[in-house]
Design a protein around this motif. Sequence first.
Motif, PDB file in Angstrom:
ATOM      1  N   SER A  15      -8.481  -4.375   0.848  1.00  0.00           N
ATOM      2  CA  SER A  15      -9.001  -3.236   0.098  1.00  0.00           C
ATOM      3  C   SER A  15     -10.180  -2.664   0.875  1.00  0.00           C
ATOM      4  O   SER A  15     -11.220  -3.321   1.016  1.00  0.00           O
ATOM      5  CB  SER A  15      -9.455  -3.679  -1.300  1.00  0.00           C
ATOM      6  OG  SER A  15     -10.004  -2.582  -2.010  1.00  0.00           O
ATOM      7  N   ASN A  16      -9.969  -1.467   1.415  1.00  0.00           N
ATOM      8  CA  ASN A  16     -10.960  -0.878   2.321  1.00  0.00           C
ATOM      9  C   ASN A  16     -11.371   0.493   1.782  1.00  0.00           C
ATOM     10  O   ASN A  16     -10.646   1.477   1.917  1.00  0.00           O
ATOM     11  CB  ASN A  16     -10.385  -0.753   3.735  1.00  0.00           C
ATOM     12  CG  ASN A  16     -11.470  -0.480   4.761  1.00  0.00           C
ATOM     13  OD1 ASN A  16     -12.533  -1.101   4.727  1.00  0.00           O
ATOM     14  ND2 ASN A  16     -11.191   0.443   5.663  1.00  0.00           N
ATOM     15  N   ALA A  17     -12.533   0.584   1.157  1.00  0.00           N
ATOM     16  CA  ALA A  17     -13.020   1.836   0.578  1.00  0.00           C
ATOM     17  C   ALA A  17     -13.787   2.643   1.625  1.00  0.00           C
ATOM     18  O   ALA A  17     -14.337   2.079   2.575  1.00  0.00           O
ATOM     19  CB  ALA A  17     -13.912   1.536  -0.619  1.00  0.00           C
ATOM     20  N   ASN A  32     -14.084   4.719   6.990  1.00  0.00           N
ATOM     21  CA  ASN A  32     -14.934   3.531   6.890  1.00  0.00           C
ATOM     22  C   ASN A  32     -15.426   3.202   8.278  1.00  0.00           C
ATOM     23  O   ASN A  32     -14.666   3.277   9.252  1.00  0.00           O
ATOM     24  CB  ASN A  32     -14.151   2.353   6.298  1.00  0.00           C
ATOM     25  CG  ASN A  32     -15.086   1.211   5.922  1.00  0.00           C
ATOM     26  OD1 ASN A  32     -15.731   0.610   6.771  1.00  0.00           O
ATOM     27  ND2 ASN A  32     -15.125   0.893   4.626  1.00  0.00           N
ATOM     28  N   PHE A  68       0.825  -1.212   0.000  1.00  0.00           N
ATOM     29  CA  PHE A  68       0.000   0.000   0.000  1.00  0.00           C
ATOM     30  C   PHE A  68       0.849   1.246   0.000  1.00  0.00           C
ATOM     31  O   PHE A  68       0.544   2.240  -0.662  1.00  0.00           O
ATOM     32  CB  PHE A  68      -0.934   0.015   1.233  1.00  0.00           C
ATOM     33  CG  PHE A  68      -2.088  -0.941   1.091  1.00  0.00           C
ATOM     34  CD1 PHE A  68      -2.736  -1.095  -0.122  1.00  0.00           C
ATOM     35  CD2 PHE A  68      -2.513  -1.690   2.190  1.00  0.00           C
ATOM     36  CE1 PHE A  68      -3.808  -1.955  -0.234  1.00  0.00           C
ATOM     37  CE2 PHE A  68      -3.567  -2.558   2.063  1.00  0.00           C
ATOM     38  CZ  PHE A  68      -4.226  -2.701   0.851  1.00  0.00           C
ATOM     39  N   THR A 116      -7.929   2.320   2.158  1.00  0.00           N
ATOM     40  CA  THR A 116      -6.772   1.936   1.340  1.00  0.00           C
ATOM     41  C   THR A 116      -6.990   2.180  -0.145  1.00  0.00           C
ATOM     42  O   THR A 116      -6.049   2.098  -0.936  1.00  0.00           O
ATOM     43  CB  THR A 116      -6.453   0.451   1.563  1.00  0.00           C
ATOM     44  OG1 THR A 116      -7.597  -0.329   1.219  1.00  0.00           O
ATOM     45  CG2 THR A 116      -6.072   0.189   3.007  1.00  0.00           C
ATOM     46  N   THR A 117      -8.219   2.493  -0.525  1.00  0.00           N
ATOM     47  CA  THR A 117      -8.454   2.748  -1.951  1.00  0.00           C
ATOM     48  C   THR A 117      -8.057   4.183  -2.290  1.00  0.00           C
ATOM     49  O   THR A 117      -7.932   5.035  -1.401  1.00  0.00           O
ATOM     50  CB  THR A 117      -9.934   2.539  -2.288  1.00  0.00           C
ATOM     51  OG1 THR A 117     -10.719   3.439  -1.479  1.00  0.00           O
ATOM     52  CG2 THR A 117     -10.355   1.112  -2.031  1.00  0.00           C
ATOM     53  N   ASN A 118      -7.891   4.463  -3.544  1.00  0.00           N
ATOM     54  CA  ASN A 118      -7.495   5.795  -3.986  1.00  0.00           C
ATOM     55  C   ASN A 118      -8.703   6.734  -3.873  1.00  0.00           C
ATOM     56  O   ASN A 118      -9.713   6.558  -4.552  1.00  0.00           O
ATOM     57  CB  ASN A 118      -6.999   5.751  -5.430  1.00  0.00           C
ATOM     58  CG  ASN A 118      -6.475   7.100  -5.888  1.00  0.00           C
ATOM     59  OD1 ASN A 118      -6.382   8.030  -5.099  1.00  0.00           O
ATOM     60  ND2 ASN A 118      -6.129   7.198  -7.162  1.00  0.00           N
ATOM     61  N   VAL A 119      -8.598   7.755  -2.987  1.00  0.00           N
ATOM     62  CA  VAL A 119      -9.709   8.676  -2.759  1.00  0.00           C
ATOM     63  C   VAL A 119      -9.345  10.094  -3.188  1.00  0.00           C
ATOM     64  O   VAL A 119     -10.097  11.037  -2.915  1.00  0.00           O
ATOM     65  CB  VAL A 119     -10.129   8.661  -1.277  1.00  0.00           C
ATOM     66  CG1 VAL A 119     -10.752   7.328  -0.905  1.00  0.00           C
ATOM     67  CG2 VAL A 119      -8.937   8.969  -0.387  1.00  0.00           C
ATOM     68  N   PHE A 127      -0.942   4.706  -1.230  1.00  0.00           N
ATOM     69  CA  PHE A 127      -2.130   4.777  -0.381  1.00  0.00           C
ATOM     70  C   PHE A 127      -1.718   5.174   1.032  1.00  0.00           C
ATOM     71  O   PHE A 127      -0.703   4.721   1.557  1.00  0.00           O
ATOM     72  CB  PHE A 127      -2.869   3.428  -0.332  1.00  0.00           C
ATOM     73  CG  PHE A 127      -3.458   3.050  -1.683  1.00  0.00           C
ATOM     74  CD1 PHE A 127      -4.479   3.808  -2.232  1.00  0.00           C
ATOM     75  CD2 PHE A 127      -2.971   1.954  -2.381  1.00  0.00           C
ATOM     76  CE1 PHE A 127      -5.022   3.468  -3.447  1.00  0.00           C
ATOM     77  CE2 PHE A 127      -3.510   1.626  -3.604  1.00  0.00           C
ATOM     78  CZ  PHE A 127      -4.539   2.378  -4.152  1.00  0.00           C
TER      79      PHE A 127
END
Length: 503
Positions: free
Chosen positions: A47-49, A79, A16, A86-89, A21
């Motif tokens: 993978s945590n959005a 979250n 990550f 961990t996702t691209n924000v 991330f």
Amino acid sequence: MRWRTMLLAIAVAATFAIAGFAVATTPRAQAQAAPTGDNGTSSCPSSNAPNELVLSGGTPQTAQLGSAFSNPLQVALANTNGCPVTTNVTGTAVTFSAPSSGPSATFGASGSIALTVGTDATGSASVQMVVADDTAGAFTVTASSAYGSVSFSLTNTAAGIAATITPVPPSVQHASVDGRYLQPLAVRVLDASGNPVIGATVTFSLGSAADAGGGGSASAAGASFDDGTSQASETTNSSGVATSPGMRANAASGPFTATASVQRVTEPARFTLDNRAIKLEAVAPAGPRASTATVATRYAHRLQARVRTASGSPVQGAVVTFTLGSSSAAGASAGSAGAGASFAGGSTVATETTGPRGIATSPRLTANDHSGAWTAQASTGGADAFALFHLHNRAGAPSTITAGVGAVQSTTTGTRFAIPLSVTVSDAHGNPAAGIPVTFRAPSSGSGATFAGGRTTVTVTTNSSGIAIAPATTADNQAGGYVVTANVKDVRQVAFALVNTSA
């Protein structure tokens, strides 16, 4: 098995980090530890959005009307499982919205009540410049995104903002043409709750006869401040009061208006001023001793003031008020604080009427128990501010003599004493007696000392503080103790206990 799981977790975190991330960046993620299983390993998904928007700073807070809030409004994507996003924000849109009416604010970046910004790589978004509008009260600013909304609690306050400005009496004054006004202009500035506004800038403006309905002309009545200008800016103190510089009338007679204004208050404070064609002056007594008296004794001359018109003609029947001041009014030093006098009966104020020559004479006055310079004044309606009398209470005959800090000391034979020998001479009321001769005497044989020039006797006169300081004192070459005396005629002497020590 545990060490393999740990290595796997480390490898995932490194993956990550390499991918750009951020880990545990939101307040919720920082406040809560990642869930763990019974064996201590992390149970967070790889993978945590985000699925919510959370507040991360700037609420609650308060700002004055028209001023910027001190802290930025901050939100972050998170979250609800408490694990790091961990996702691209990056670039997720967050719209900040303030109310369209009532208490509200505008965003400096847009100049309106709404502003949309994108989140950074960590999922955070903030707005820096949020300015309160002109309506007092509490309100909320909403931040909205695809992952929900949150609200900031903000308050606009009128505390400390000028709402009223009013004259501090007197608001009506007069002075003679080309004379000084008795009092400067003063105003009090309060906020909407009636509390004093501190540090507000007040602008004082001296007008002319045109402002007072006189039509105005090149020779219209008016005044100027001490620096020669007709406008001055001053700051309010802890009581919300601002005071102008002193002011002097011009050569034209007649009424005119002065104003004082402060930002955010529409209606200024107004003062009515009047230049009058009359003058008041002190009549100086003959000789310098006429203005001095020994403490607790009567002054030889009374106070006299002359009232005249602008053309110099005497004014008969004018009422003149004599006021006996104090050393503070005369700018005297702290040592003479309290010097003054009183009229018969103990009063410090007397009222008299001018005669055919335009002169008013005060009752007799008696100096009080304090020595020093002081000031009396005379005033009359419609005249130049006031006439001043500079007077002086002399100390009485010397009554006491006191040794200074060097009363007991020693030094090596043949060397100088470190502390000069000094005395203070006072009268019976404790006032310092100036100009009094003090004789210092050292033994002429045996252990002793000499003053500058090898003398064993020297005379020194007290200064304005009643202090006499002997010249440098040097021990002779014989060890031992002895006494040096200081004497004032008709006053008991004091002694200094000195010791010459062997080298």
